[in-house]
Enzyme design. Sequence first.
Site, short mmCIF file in Angstrom:
data_model
loop_
_atom_site.label_atom_id
_atom_site.label_comp_id
_atom_site.label_asym_id
_atom_site.label_seq_id
_atom_site.Cartn_x
_atom_site.Cartn_y
_atom_site.Cartn_z
N ARG A 48 -9.18 0.79 9.44
CA ARG A 48 -8.72 -0.38 9.35
C ARG A 48 -9.63 -1.16 10.13
O ARG A 48 -9.58 -2.52 10.46
CB ARG A 48 -7.57 -0.20 10.63
CG ARG A 48 -6.00 0.15 10.23
CD ARG A 48 -5.45 -0.63 9.36
NE ARG A 48 -4.22 -1.10 9.76
CZ ARG A 48 -2.99 -0.26 9.41
NH1 ARG A 48 -2.92 0.61 8.64
NH2 ARG A 48 -1.92 -0.95 9.84
N ARG A 103 11.72 -1.65 10.43
CA ARG A 103 10.82 -1.08 11.35
C ARG A 103 10.82 -2.26 12.52
O ARG A 103 10.77 -3.56 12.07
CB ARG A 103 9.38 -1.02 10.48
CG ARG A 103 9.08 0.42 10.01
CD ARG A 103 7.93 0.29 8.97
NE ARG A 103 6.76 -0.23 9.75
CZ ARG A 103 5.38 -0.24 9.13
NH1 ARG A 103 5.41 0.28 8.09
NH2 ARG A 103 4.46 -0.81 9.76
N ARG A 111 0.37 -8.63 13.37
CA ARG A 111 -0.39 -7.55 12.55
C ARG A 111 -1.37 -8.34 11.49
O ARG A 111 -2.34 -7.68 11.18
CB ARG A 111 0.71 -6.86 11.95
CG ARG A 111 1.22 -5.94 12.83
CD ARG A 111 2.66 -5.38 12.15
NE ARG A 111 2.58 -4.42 11.14
CZ ARG A 111 3.59 -4.49 10.09
NH1 ARG A 111 4.57 -4.95 10.39
NH2 ARG A 111 3.30 -3.65 9.04
N ARG A 143 11.95 -5.91 4.49
CA ARG A 143 11.77 -4.49 4.10
C ARG A 143 12.56 -3.54 4.85
O ARG A 143 13.22 -3.69 6.08
CB ARG A 143 10.24 -4.14 4.52
CG ARG A 143 10.04 -2.55 4.40
CD ARG A 143 8.45 -2.19 4.22
NE ARG A 143 7.90 -2.39 5.47
CZ ARG A 143 6.43 -2.34 5.78
NH1 ARG A 143 5.75 -2.02 4.71
NH2 ARG A 143 5.98 -2.38 6.91
N LYS A 167 0.81 -1.33 -0.16
CA LYS A 167 0.09 0.02 0.00
C LYS A 167 0.80 1.16 -0.09
O LYS A 167 0.66 2.22 -0.66
CB LYS A 167 -0.96 -0.09 1.12
CG LYS A 167 -1.85 -1.07 1.22
CD LYS A 167 -2.77 -0.95 2.52
CE LYS A 167 -2.10 -1.15 3.93
NZ LYS A 167 -1.46 -2.40 4.25
P1 AMP Z 1 1.30 0.80 8.78
O1 AMP Z 1 2.32 1.62 8.49
O2 AMP Z 1 0.06 1.20 7.95
O3 AMP Z 1 1.65 -0.66 8.59
O4 AMP Z 1 0.85 0.94 10.33
C1 AMP Z 1 1.84 0.58 11.25
C2 AMP Z 1 1.18 0.44 12.81
O5 AMP Z 1 0.64 1.93 13.01
C3 AMP Z 1 -0.21 -0.37 12.83
O6 AMP Z 1 0.49 -1.73 13.20
C4 AMP Z 1 -1.02 0.15 13.91
O7 AMP Z 1 -0.34 -0.09 14.94
C5 AMP Z 1 -0.67 1.64 13.40
N1 AMP Z 1 -1.69 2.21 12.75
C6 AMP Z 1 -1.61 2.79 11.48
N2 AMP Z 1 -2.79 3.08 10.93
C7 AMP Z 1 -3.75 2.71 11.96
C8 AMP Z 1 -5.16 2.88 12.01
N3 AMP Z 1 -5.87 3.50 10.78
N4 AMP Z 1 -5.72 2.52 13.22
C9 AMP Z 1 -5.06 2.18 14.19
N5 AMP Z 1 -3.72 1.96 14.23
C10 AMP Z 1 -2.89 2.43 13.09
#
Ligand code: AMP
Length: 222
Positions: free
Chosen positions: A88, A160, A171, A127, A13
């Site tokens: 989410r 990360r 996740r 990554r 994404k």
């Molecule tokens: P991402 O970079 O989208 O993979 O997000 C990394 C982490 O940020 C996720 O595992 C969540 O802990 C938090 N996170 C990102 N977007 C959201 C969201 N819309 N709602 C809740 N937690 C989020």
Amino acid sequence: MRIILLGPPGAGKGTQAKILAEKLNLPHISTGDILRQNVKEATALGLQARAFMDRGDLVPDELVAKMLMHRFEQPDIKEGFILDGYPRNLVQAKTLDGILQKKNMGVDLVVYLDTSEPVIIQRLTGRLVCSKCGANFHIKNMPPKRDAVCDYCGDRLYQRSDDKEETVRKRLEVYRKETASLIQYYQEMQKLHRLSADEDAEVVLKSIIGLAAGIQDDPFKE
Ligand code: AMP
């Protein structure tokens, strides 16, 4: 044009959103990036969010909603946006509907990047992310030209903390439990388009561009 990219962690994404945003000259809104920036700067939000993120859990809806509302107050979203990582879950989808309705806006396209589990694990555990501009690389699939250095801005690349295999599995579990139901939500709204995101990034990008072009007259013209 207002586009949501939906899919499991590791679907690509962020990679797709970044390129699309440049091509369409639209802001890329990544809730994960905004949260990581807050963690880095140790803001009140960052301090509250950090433990959830480290565990691979979702940050509570109210915190993320407040953050998103603030982002949607910026004038650059007037022409549209590429949303990555939000919503989410169903509560967040409804929050987003509410925010957009107040602005007389709707979502034009939701692209579901369907990805298989072995591909997800392979992508995420290899990554590398730029600590400054957020660009993504992969130790095998998309290595940087210089070891651990970003091709775009020259800053340091890092792994990360939530990309370790154990946290990736957590996740994925959260994705299945909370996020997968959004596929049906946007299907019922007749906004959802499914693509296989196991393919290479360029192939997936081409397909997304094709979908976007079908929604709006030639959004990619210079
Ligand atoms: P991402 O970079 O989208 O993979 O997000 C990394 C982490 O940020 C996720 O595992 C969540 O802990 C938090 N996170 C990102 N977007 C959201 C969201 N819309 N709602 C809740 N937690 C989020």
